[in-house]
Design a protein around this motif. Structure first.
Motif, PDB file in Angstrom:
ATOM      1  N   ASN A 110     -22.395  13.932 -18.534  1.00 32.04           N
ATOM      2  CA  ASN A 110     -21.043  14.279 -17.923  1.00 32.04           C
ATOM      3  C   ASN A 110     -20.206  13.352 -17.227  1.00 32.04           C
ATOM      4  OD1 ASN A 110     -22.477  16.791 -18.285  1.00 32.04           O
ATOM      5  ND2 ASN A 110     -22.753  16.658 -16.077  1.00 32.04           N
ATOM      6  N   THR A 111     -19.268  13.702 -18.150  1.00 33.21           N
ATOM      7  CA  THR A 111     -17.902  12.057 -17.553  1.00 33.21           C
ATOM      8  C   THR A 111     -16.096  13.132 -17.441  1.00 33.21           C
ATOM      9  OG1 THR A 111     -18.978  10.422 -18.687  1.00 33.21           O
ATOM     10  CG2 THR A 111     -16.742  10.088 -18.511  1.00 33.21           C
ATOM     11  N   SER A 112     -15.499  12.698 -16.439  1.00 34.30           N
ATOM     12  CA  SER A 112     -14.298  13.711 -15.768  1.00 34.30           C
ATOM     13  C   SER A 112     -13.392  11.966 -15.650  1.00 34.30           C
ATOM     14  CB  SER A 112     -14.349  14.144 -15.028  1.00 34.30           C
ATOM     15  OG  SER A 112     -14.729  13.921 -14.047  1.00 34.30           O
ATOM     16  N   VAL A 113     -12.283  12.445 -16.279  1.00 33.96           N
ATOM     17  CA  VAL A 113     -10.861  11.264 -16.072  1.00 33.96           C
ATOM     18  C   VAL A 113      -9.927  12.700 -15.668  1.00 33.96           C
ATOM     19  CG1 VAL A 113      -9.837  10.262 -16.637  1.00 33.96           C
ATOM     20  CG2 VAL A 113     -11.925  10.455 -18.319  1.00 33.96           C
ATOM     21  N   ILE A 123       0.513  -1.277  -0.059  1.00 35.99           N
ATOM     22  CA  ILE A 123       0.241  -0.333   0.472  1.00 35.99           C
ATOM     23  C   ILE A 123       0.989   1.385  -0.025  1.00 35.99           C
ATOM     24  CG2 ILE A 123      -1.920   1.181   1.679  1.00 35.99           C
ATOM     25  CD1 ILE A 123      -2.995  -1.460   2.682  1.00 35.99           C
ATOM     26  N   SER A 124       1.790   1.080   0.858  1.00 39.60           N
ATOM     27  CA  SER A 124       2.899   2.329   1.292  1.00 39.60           C
ATOM     28  C   SER A 124       3.277   2.052  -0.453  1.00 39.60           C
ATOM     29  CB  SER A 124       3.498   2.154   2.170  1.00 39.60           C
ATOM     30  OG  SER A 124       4.362   1.073   2.192  1.00 39.60           O
ATOM     31  N   LYS A 125       3.750   0.972  -1.546  1.00 37.12           N
ATOM     32  CA  LYS A 125       4.674   1.670  -2.714  1.00 37.12           C
ATOM     33  C   LYS A 125       3.537   2.310  -3.369  1.00 37.12           C
ATOM     34  CE  LYS A 125       7.272  -2.592  -2.727  1.00 37.12           C
ATOM     35  NZ  LYS A 125       7.736  -3.737  -3.119  1.00 37.12           N
ATOM     36  N   SER A 126       2.064   2.728  -3.513  1.00 35.50           N
ATOM     37  CA  SER A 126       1.139   2.812  -3.859  1.00 35.50           C
ATOM     38  C   SER A 126       1.263   4.264  -4.120  1.00 35.50           C
ATOM     39  CB  SER A 126      -0.325   2.715  -3.590  1.00 35.50           C
ATOM     40  OG  SER A 126      -0.870   2.894  -2.765  1.00 35.50           O
ATOM     41  N   ASP A 127       1.835   4.868  -2.990  1.00 29.90           N
ATOM     42  CA  ASP A 127       2.101   6.108  -2.647  1.00 29.90           C
ATOM     43  C   ASP A 127       2.794   6.833  -4.291  1.00 29.90           C
ATOM     44  OD1 ASP A 127       0.306   6.606  -0.941  1.00 29.90           O
ATOM     45  OD2 ASP A 127       1.875   6.418   1.003  1.00 29.90           O
ATOM     46  N   TYR A 128       3.249   6.227  -4.038  1.00 30.97           N
ATOM     47  CA  TYR A 128       4.821   5.943  -6.132  1.00 30.97           C
ATOM     48  C   TYR A 128       4.205   6.604  -7.436  1.00 30.97           C
ATOM     49  CZ  TYR A 128       8.566   6.366  -2.329  1.00 30.97           C
ATOM     50  OH  TYR A 128       9.706   6.610  -1.245  1.00 30.97           O
ATOM     51  N   PHE A 129       2.783   5.943  -7.499  1.00 31.55           N
ATOM     52  CA  PHE A 129       2.319   5.640  -8.345  1.00 31.55           C
ATOM     53  C   PHE A 129       1.377   6.609  -8.596  1.00 31.55           C
ATOM     54  CE2 PHE A 129       3.001   1.145  -7.540  1.00 31.55           C
ATOM     55  CZ  PHE A 129       4.533   0.744  -8.419  1.00 31.55           C
ATOM     56  N   PRO A 130       0.406   6.942  -9.577  1.00 29.77           N
ATOM     57  CA  PRO A 130      -0.060   8.656 -10.527  1.00 29.77           C
ATOM     58  C   PRO A 130      -1.709   7.029 -10.177  1.00 29.77           C
ATOM     59  CG  PRO A 130       0.754   6.778 -12.454  1.00 29.77           C
ATOM     60  CD  PRO A 130       1.910   6.198 -11.584  1.00 29.77           C
ATOM     61  N   THR A 131      -2.472   7.878 -10.789  1.00 29.71           N
ATOM     62  CA  THR A 131      -3.818   8.064  -9.832  1.00 29.71           C
ATOM     63  C   THR A 131      -4.370   8.449 -10.915  1.00 29.71           C
ATOM     64  OG1 THR A 131      -4.435   9.957  -8.221  1.00 29.71           O
ATOM     65  CG2 THR A 131      -2.980   7.857  -7.736  1.00 29.71           C
ATOM     66  N   ALA A 132      -5.506   7.509 -10.796  1.00 30.02           N
ATOM     67  CA  ALA A 132      -6.237   8.063 -12.229  1.00 30.02           C
ATOM     68  C   ALA A 132      -7.570   8.120 -11.596  1.00 30.02           C
ATOM     69  CB  ALA A 132      -6.500   6.494 -13.119  1.00 30.02           C
ATOM     70  N   THR A 133      -8.764   9.181 -11.762  1.00 33.24           N
ATOM     71  CA  THR A 133      -9.594   8.941 -11.299  1.00 33.24           C
ATOM     72  C   THR A 133     -10.883   9.136 -12.223  1.00 33.24           C
ATOM     73  OG1 THR A 133      -9.654  10.045  -9.008  1.00 33.24           O
ATOM     74  CG2 THR A 133     -11.668  10.116  -9.540  1.00 33.24           C
ATOM     75  N   ILE A 134     -11.866   8.600 -12.613  1.00 33.74           N
ATOM     76  CA  ILE A 134     -13.658   8.437 -13.538  1.00 33.74           C
ATOM     77  C   ILE A 134     -14.583   9.213 -12.805  1.00 33.74           C
ATOM     78  CG2 ILE A 134     -14.337   7.720 -14.738  1.00 33.74           C
ATOM     79  CD1 ILE A 134     -11.919   5.784 -15.798  1.00 33.74           C
ATOM     80  N   THR A 135     -15.426  10.010 -13.058  1.00 33.54           N
ATOM     81  CA  THR A 135     -16.428  10.406 -12.654  1.00 33.54           C
ATOM     82  C   THR A 135     -17.609  10.930 -12.942  1.00 33.54           C
ATOM     83  OG1 THR A 135     -14.800  12.109 -10.975  1.00 33.54           O
ATOM     84  CG2 THR A 135     -17.142  12.698 -11.612  1.00 33.54           C
ATOM     85  N   THR A 136     -18.723  10.251 -13.142  1.00 36.89           N
ATOM     86  CA  THR A 136     -19.655  10.174 -14.208  1.00 36.89           C
ATOM     87  C   THR A 136     -20.992  10.773 -13.601  1.00 36.89           C
ATOM     88  OG1 THR A 136     -18.998   8.501 -15.812  1.00 36.89           O
ATOM     89  CG2 THR A 136     -21.145   9.151 -15.814  1.00 36.89           C
ATOM     90  N   SER A 137     -22.154  11.833 -13.839  1.00 45.04           N
ATOM     91  CA  SER A 137     -23.182  12.174 -13.223  1.00 45.04           C
ATOM     92  C   SER A 137     -23.701  12.437 -14.461  1.00 45.04           C
ATOM     93  CB  SER A 137     -23.010  13.275 -13.174  1.00 45.04           C
ATOM     94  OG  SER A 137     -22.503  14.619 -13.796  1.00 45.04           O
TER      95      SER A 137
END
Length: 285
Positions: free
Chosen positions: A93-96, A53-67
């Motif tokens: 509406n979709t945001s990445v 889990i602590s390793k994951s802090d070095y990776f980018p994150t992707a968030t997809i929001t749909t409404s």
């Protein structure tokens, strides 16, 4: 007939020897099946997951929001009061959003702390293994000891019962006084109490054995050997040196100190700036 009897006796003795449980067998069984040891092993797996889990802090994150929203326009009117000819609004509406943390002085300390946590869990497992092994030796020896005490008390009880019966006969013959018989009966009562206590101790020792090691089918199959199964340091200085290097309490304390130092770094990181690269795009249909 005598030869057949001797053969059966030899086979029975050989079978008991094959089924006998040694102290090494008991230690091996407890090492594999003891619930406390298994729980400590699971703690190591938990520590490894926390490191991931602590390793994951070095990776980018992707968030997809749909409404999706819906607006009913049937009741809308124009300025003259007539119904407006507007179609219902039903947008999607979709945001990445992509984020990458560039600077964070706390995540390195958190990663190091969790890495130390694996070593800490392994040291705690080692300590638990030593405690369980000590308990195994203790309950293994206690079963043998309590069973021997029970046998001794049982023989002593039988002896005193015969003595009281003989003293009653001697009293009728006038060879002893009533006080002598009372003294024998008092000794018999004490022997009965000791026998009951020894019997309870034997039952307790078997329950402790099953709690620490496992099922005890027959206490008579436990091997009664006093030979050491581990090497013992040949001097006090060697024992002290070995303790400094491998004593789990010392190792655990040292690792906990290292984790505390990382906690200080994590706390200090709250006062330092962070930098994050973010990219976001929205779509409307």
């Amino acid at each position: 007939m005598k030869k057949v009897f001797l053969i059966l006796l030899f086979v029975s003795f050989s079978l008991n020897q094959a089924l006998a449980t040694s102290l090494r067998d008991a230690l091996s069984l407890a090492y594999k099946k003891n619930s406390e040891l298994n729980a400590e092993r699971e703690n190591i797996n938990v520590a490894k997951q926390e490191l991931k889990i602590s390793k994951s802090d070095y990776f980018p994150t992707a968030t997809i929001t749909t409404s999706k929203s819906k607006e009913d326009t049937n009741k809308l009117t124009n300025q003259s009061g007539s119904d407006a000819t507007i179609s219902d609004v039903d947008p999607l509406n979709t945001s990445v959003k992509l984020e990458q943390t560039l600077i964070d002085f706390g995540r390195g300390a958190d990663y190091t702390k969790n890495k130390i946590g694996i070593e800490l869990s392994e040291a705690q497992l080692l300590k638990k293994e030593q405690l369980i092994f000590y308990k195994v030796i203790e309950v293994f020896s206690e079963v043998i000891s309590s069973e021997e005490k029970l046998k001794i008390n049982q023989k002593n009880l039988s002896l005193l019962q015969r003595q009281v019966e003989n003293d009653k006969i001697r009293l009728e013959r006038g060879q002893i006084t009533i006080s002598d018989l009372s003294q024998s009966e008092s000794s018999l009562a004490g022997a009965r109490a000791q026998f009951i206590q020894a019997k309870n101790d034997f039952v307790t020792s078997k329950l402790n054995y099953e709690n620490v090691i496992g099922e005890l089918k027959d206490s008579k199959l436990l091997e009664k050997k006093l030979n050491a199964i581990v090497a013992i340091p040949n001097s006090l200085n060697n024992a002290l040196e070995l303790s400094r290097k491998k004593n789990p309490d010392i190792i655990i304390t040292s690792l906990e100190l290292e984790q505390a130092e990382q906690d200080i770094k994590i706390a200090k990181s709250d006062l330092t700036p962070t930098a994050t690269l973010s990219l976001e795009r929205s779509y409307v249909e």
